[in-house]
Design an enzyme around this catalytic site. Structure first.
Site, PDB file in Angstrom:
ATOM      1  N   HIS A 110      36.179  30.370  29.939  1.00  0.00           N
ATOM      2  CA  HIS A 110      34.737  30.105  29.868  1.00  0.00           C
ATOM      3  C   HIS A 110      34.305  29.419  28.569  1.00  0.00           C
ATOM      4  O   HIS A 110      33.583  28.433  28.582  1.00  0.00           O
ATOM      5  CB  HIS A 110      33.945  31.409  30.004  1.00  0.00           C
ATOM      6  CG  HIS A 110      34.347  32.227  31.186  1.00  0.00           C
ATOM      7  ND1 HIS A 110      34.707  31.663  32.388  1.00  0.00           N
ATOM      8  CD2 HIS A 110      34.448  33.563  31.358  1.00  0.00           C
ATOM      9  CE1 HIS A 110      35.011  32.626  33.245  1.00  0.00           C
ATOM     10  NE2 HIS A 110      34.871  33.787  32.642  1.00  0.00           N
ATOM     11  N   LYS A 166      27.674  27.324  37.278  1.00  0.00           N
ATOM     12  CA  LYS A 166      26.310  27.707  36.891  1.00  0.00           C
ATOM     13  C   LYS A 166      25.459  26.457  36.680  1.00  0.00           C
ATOM     14  O   LYS A 166      25.885  25.507  36.023  1.00  0.00           O
ATOM     15  CB  LYS A 166      26.333  28.525  35.591  1.00  0.00           C
ATOM     16  CG  LYS A 166      26.965  29.882  35.775  1.00  0.00           C
ATOM     17  CD  LYS A 166      26.932  30.666  34.488  1.00  0.00           C
ATOM     18  CE  LYS A 166      27.707  31.958  34.623  1.00  0.00           C
ATOM     19  NZ  LYS A 166      27.162  32.891  35.591  1.00  0.00           N
ATOM     20  N   HIS A 180      34.133  30.177  37.138  1.00  0.00           N
ATOM     21  CA  HIS A 180      32.804  30.246  37.749  1.00  0.00           C
ATOM     22  C   HIS A 180      31.688  29.821  36.786  1.00  0.00           C
ATOM     23  O   HIS A 180      30.590  29.498  37.211  1.00  0.00           O
ATOM     24  CB  HIS A 180      32.533  31.623  38.369  1.00  0.00           C
ATOM     25  CG  HIS A 180      32.405  32.719  37.368  1.00  0.00           C
ATOM     26  ND1 HIS A 180      33.464  33.484  36.988  1.00  0.00           N
ATOM     27  CD2 HIS A 180      31.347  33.167  36.667  1.00  0.00           C
ATOM     28  CE1 HIS A 180      33.067  34.348  36.087  1.00  0.00           C
ATOM     29  NE2 HIS A 180      31.774  34.194  35.871  1.00  0.00           N
ATOM     30  N   LYS A 184      32.719  42.554  24.105  1.00  0.00           N
ATOM     31  CA  LYS A 184      32.152  43.562  24.997  1.00  0.00           C
ATOM     32  C   LYS A 184      31.370  44.563  24.159  1.00  0.00           C
ATOM     33  O   LYS A 184      31.527  44.622  22.947  1.00  0.00           O
ATOM     34  CB  LYS A 184      33.274  44.292  25.738  1.00  0.00           C
ATOM     35  CG  LYS A 184      33.958  43.413  26.764  1.00  0.00           C
ATOM     36  CD  LYS A 184      34.561  44.246  27.861  1.00  0.00           C
ATOM     37  CE  LYS A 184      35.120  43.396  28.970  1.00  0.00           C
ATOM     38  NZ  LYS A 184      34.107  42.753  29.813  1.00  0.00           N
TER      39      LYS A 184
HETATM   40  N1  LIG Z   1      35.491  40.955  41.053  1.00  0.00           N
HETATM   41  C1  LIG Z   1      34.903  40.004  40.367  1.00  0.00           C
HETATM   42  O1  LIG Z   1      33.705  40.021  40.108  1.00  0.00           O
HETATM   43  C2  LIG Z   1      35.705  38.820  39.894  1.00  0.00           C
HETATM   44  C3  LIG Z   1      35.055  37.848  39.118  1.00  0.00           C
HETATM   45  C4  LIG Z   1      35.771  36.730  38.711  1.00  0.00           C
HETATM   46  C5  LIG Z   1      37.101  36.589  39.070  1.00  0.00           C
HETATM   47  N2  LIG Z   1      37.727  37.565  39.804  1.00  0.00           N
HETATM   48  C6  LIG Z   1      39.136  37.365  40.181  1.00  0.00           C
HETATM   49  O2  LIG Z   1      39.250  37.485  41.599  1.00  0.00           O
HETATM   50  C7  LIG Z   1      40.496  38.058  41.949  1.00  0.00           C
HETATM   51  C8  LIG Z   1      40.250  39.296  42.817  1.00  0.00           C
HETATM   52  O3  LIG Z   1      39.517  40.241  42.063  1.00  0.00           O
HETATM   53  P1  LIG Z   1      38.848  41.530  42.732  1.00  0.00           P
HETATM   54  O4  LIG Z   1      38.008  42.139  41.694  1.00  0.00           O
HETATM   55  O5  LIG Z   1      38.239  41.189  44.041  1.00  0.00           O
HETATM   56  O6  LIG Z   1      40.133  42.465  42.981  1.00  0.00           O
HETATM   57  P2  LIG Z   1      40.233  43.740  43.936  1.00  0.00           P
HETATM   58  O7  LIG Z   1      38.926  44.314  44.245  1.00  0.00           O
HETATM   59  O8  LIG Z   1      41.293  44.611  43.339  1.00  0.00           O
HETATM   60  O9  LIG Z   1      40.816  43.119  45.287  1.00  0.00           O
HETATM   61  C9  LIG Z   1      42.152  42.752  45.445  1.00  0.00           C
HETATM   62  C10 LIG Z   1      42.379  42.337  46.891  1.00  0.00           C
HETATM   63  O10 LIG Z   1      43.733  41.951  47.064  1.00  0.00           O
HETATM   64  C11 LIG Z   1      44.240  42.591  48.235  1.00  0.00           C
HETATM   65  N3  LIG Z   1      45.677  42.796  48.123  1.00  0.00           N
HETATM   66  C12 LIG Z   1      46.336  43.524  47.172  1.00  0.00           C
HETATM   67  N4  LIG Z   1      47.665  43.471  47.420  1.00  0.00           N
HETATM   68  C13 LIG Z   1      47.836  42.691  48.513  1.00  0.00           C
HETATM   69  C14 LIG Z   1      48.983  42.264  49.237  1.00  0.00           C
HETATM   70  N5  LIG Z   1      50.226  42.612  48.901  1.00  0.00           N
HETATM   71  N6  LIG Z   1      48.789  41.492  50.328  1.00  0.00           N
HETATM   72  C15 LIG Z   1      47.535  41.129  50.705  1.00  0.00           C
HETATM   73  N7  LIG Z   1      46.424  41.488  50.039  1.00  0.00           N
HETATM   74  C16 LIG Z   1      46.580  42.261  48.968  1.00  0.00           C
HETATM   75  C17 LIG Z   1      43.473  43.910  48.290  1.00  0.00           C
HETATM   76  O11 LIG Z   1      43.371  44.397  49.596  1.00  0.00           O
HETATM   77  P3  LIG Z   1      44.354  45.473  50.288  1.00  0.00           P
HETATM   78  O12 LIG Z   1      44.559  46.580  49.322  1.00  0.00           O
HETATM   79  O13 LIG Z   1      43.567  45.845  51.509  1.00  0.00           O
HETATM   80  O14 LIG Z   1      45.593  44.727  50.603  1.00  0.00           O
HETATM   81  C18 LIG Z   1      42.082  43.435  47.886  1.00  0.00           C
HETATM   82  O15 LIG Z   1      41.431  42.861  48.993  1.00  0.00           O
HETATM   83  C19 LIG Z   1      41.208  38.355  40.629  1.00  0.00           C
HETATM   84  O16 LIG Z   1      42.055  37.290  40.334  1.00  0.00           O
HETATM   85  C20 LIG Z   1      40.071  38.428  39.621  1.00  0.00           C
HETATM   86  O17 LIG Z   1      40.488  38.095  38.315  1.00  0.00           O
HETATM   87  C21 LIG Z   1      37.044  38.661  40.221  1.00  0.00           C
END
Ligand SMILES: NC(=O)c1ccc[n+]([C@@H]2O[C@H](COP(=O)([O-])OP(=O)(O)OC[C@H]3O[C@@H](n4cnc5c(N)ncnc54)[C@H](OP(=O)(O)O)[C@@H]3O)[C@@H](O)[C@H]2O)c1
Length: 496
Positions: free
Chosen positions: A243, A185, A181, A333
């Site tokens: 990054h 930017k 991401h 951090k």
């Molecule tokens: N959060 C951020 O700000 C951010 C920033 C940059 C990159 N990322 C990347 O984005 C990705 C997601 O991060 P996140 O923070 O959103 O994680 P999260 O909040 O833990 O969300 C994970 C998602 O995956 C789903 N999931 C888990 N097991 C599953 C399965 N077996 N089948 C279908 N869905 C499943 C969960 O929903 P259910 O439990 O309802 O299935 C939930 O919707 C990661 O790779 C992370 O490194 C996140």
């Protein structure tokens, strides 16, 4: 052409905090390329209405006054939810049926967004492939199938190669969008515009005038709720492989012959290929690692954890432009403030005509590119202090995006999602780019794991890393620019 965006990880943090607000903003400003339908996929049982209501609440919370209920209702009419488990192939067959039903036989481009934990990337790709959802018809103008893969893309070179191999079994590279991401930017894209749309910087952008380059990504936050993930990843995997190396490549790359995805990415790849690989002995002298005090007491962190939350890495680029110009990368951090900045430190003038004029050591010119949270560019240079004969002082030419362009800069995800929908891969990492980046980081990870050098220092939260970090720079005759960004100017030229 209309688009369907399928989000795997619909109930997750990234979807509610970044993806949906970005899509809503694009829809509200009329920037989407045609009709857009969004289908969320995750295990939590929810109806379309329940998901829409949850997203309305989270989007309103994140956008504040920029959330307009009427525009949201229009956008939300295209949002649907499909409960399913990535590990269950029959759930993909049902998804395929729902997609056909919603699209009603109209030619529709599909984008599959993997916004879920990295261990689900491979099974999701395989299930998409096995259920025929990845297949394009191959006829001219037939709707495309694209896949967006979140970070982290692998945890080392071997796992990244394996993931690429799985991806390429079902998708051609043309269909793949690996997200970093930072590249979305505006300030990062502006580095290329600054360098290549202005002829005055190119002549000094090389070993003849640049002493060294510093790239800092400092975070004020600690690991928070992400201790479980972070303790396995550490700062090198979390910040450097993606990054910081991306920032390095846009700073160091040659001008491409054309501004298109492959030409830009070819130049970035050449920079990564020119980075000198490090032996274990060199890792001991070219890196610093540290952990903030109290890290081992964080939730889900091992009490004897050796994970670095801070690192300095010196990289050397063996090419004509940068030979002899070290690139110092640093991230951590629990640091003094949040700032991502690139410092181009120029050489000192060949002759000190003005002596020190009573002032302390005279600094050489410096160009500071602020990526976030202050977004802009500063040139540090010397001026004569009025009414004194030869006294000089460092002063600053300051460009701010917010004061010049007014509006807040769009979130990186707005740009990246728009590019995915329009089929522009310029701001996404190619498979060779990701693997080369891991090839640079892997030897450091291995050396840190195997040996005791460099030692794992401790640092006090709120500092710029351990004292060993500034000592390390000093040994090389340099020093870090430890300056927190000034976010706003107030009247009278003073800043807050
Ligand atoms: N959060 C951020 O700000 C951010 C920033 C940059 C990159 N990322 C990347 O984005 C990705 C997601 O991060 P996140 O923070 O959103 O994680 P999260 O909040 O833990 O969300 C994970 C998602 O995956 C789903 N999931 C888990 N097991 C599953 C399965 N077996 N089948 C279908 N869905 C499943 C969960 O929903 P259910 O439990 O309802 O299935 C939930 O919707 C990661 O790779 C992370 O490194 C996140």
């Amino acid at each position: 052409m209309s688009h369907t965006l399928v989000i795997f990880g619909a109930s997750g943090d990234l979807t509610s905090r970044k993806l949906i607000p970005a899509l809503y903003k694009l829809a509200e400003r009329g920037r989407l390329p045609g009709e857009l339908r969004v289908i969320g996929f995750s295990r939590t049982p929810m109806s379309d209405e329940a998901w829409r209501a949850a997203l309305a609440e989270s989007t309103a919370k994140f956008l504040g006054a920029r959330f307009q209920r009427e525009a949201w209702n229009q956008f939300a009419a295209g949002i649907h939810y499909h409960p399913g488990d990535i590990s269950q192939t029959e759930d993909f067959a049902k998804l395929a049926e729902q997609l056909d039903k919603l699209e009603g036989g109209k030619p529709t481009a599909r984008v599959y967004y993997l916004a879920t934990a990295p261990q689900f990337f491979e099974p999701a790709i395989e299930a998409l492939g096995a259920s025929g959802l990845a297949t394009e018809e191959g006829k001219l103008n037939s709707p495309c199938r694209r896949i967006v893969i979140e970070k982290p893309f692998g945890t080392d070179l071997a796992s990244a190669q394996r993931l690429n191999e799985v991806v390429h079994r079902f998708f051609t590279e043309r269909q793949v969008y690996r997200i970093d991401h930072y590249l979305g930017k505006e300030t990062v894209q502006n580095i290329l515009v600054f360098r290549l749309a202005n002829a005055i910087f190119e002549p000094v952008w090389n070993r003849n005038y640049v002493d060294h380059v510093q790239i800092t990504a400092a975070e004020e936050v600690k690991v928070g709720r992400r201790g479980g993930y972070y303790d396995h990843a550490g700062v090198l995997r979390d910040m450097f492989q993606n990054h910081l190396l991306q920032l390095l490549t846009v700073t160091a790359m040659e001008a491409p012959a054309r501004f298109n995805a492959d030409a830009v990415r070819n130049e970035k790849v050449k920079v990564l290929e020119a980075i000198r690989p490090m032996t274990a002995v060199e890792v001991a002298t070219n890196t610093v690692r540290a952990q903030y005090q109290g890290y081992r007491q964080e939730k889900d962190v091992a009490p004897d954890s050796q994970t670095a939350t801070f690192a300095d890495v010196r990289l050397d680029i063996d090419n004509w432009r940068w030979q002899g110009v070290p690139f110092y990368l640093r991230s951590g951090k629990a640091m003094g403030c949040r700032t991502t900045q690139i410092v181009i430190q120029f050489r000192e003038p060949p002759l000190r005509l003005f002596g020190n004029g009573g002032a302390a050591r005279q600094e050489a010119n410096r160009l500071v590119i602020h990526i976030q949270p202050a977004e802009g560019i500063q040139l540090h240079f010397h001026t004569k202090v009025p009414n004194r004969e030869v006294d000089t002082r460092e002063t600053t030419l300051d460009f701010r995006f917010d004061s010049f362009y007014g509006d807040a800069l769009p979130d990186a995800y707005e740009r990246l999602l728009l590019d995915v929908l329009s089929g522009d891969q310029s701001l996404f990492a190619r498979s060779d780019e990701v693997e080369l980046a891991w090839g640079i980081i892997d030897p450091i990870l291995t050396a840190w794991k195997m040996g005791g050098q460099p030692p794992l220092w401790q640092y006090e939260p709120g500092m710029w890393g351990p004292p060993g970090s500034s000592d390390w720079m000093q040994v090389m005759g340099r020093h870090w620019l430890d300056v927190c960004p000034v976010l706003k100017h107030v009247d009278g030229g003073e800043s807050e």
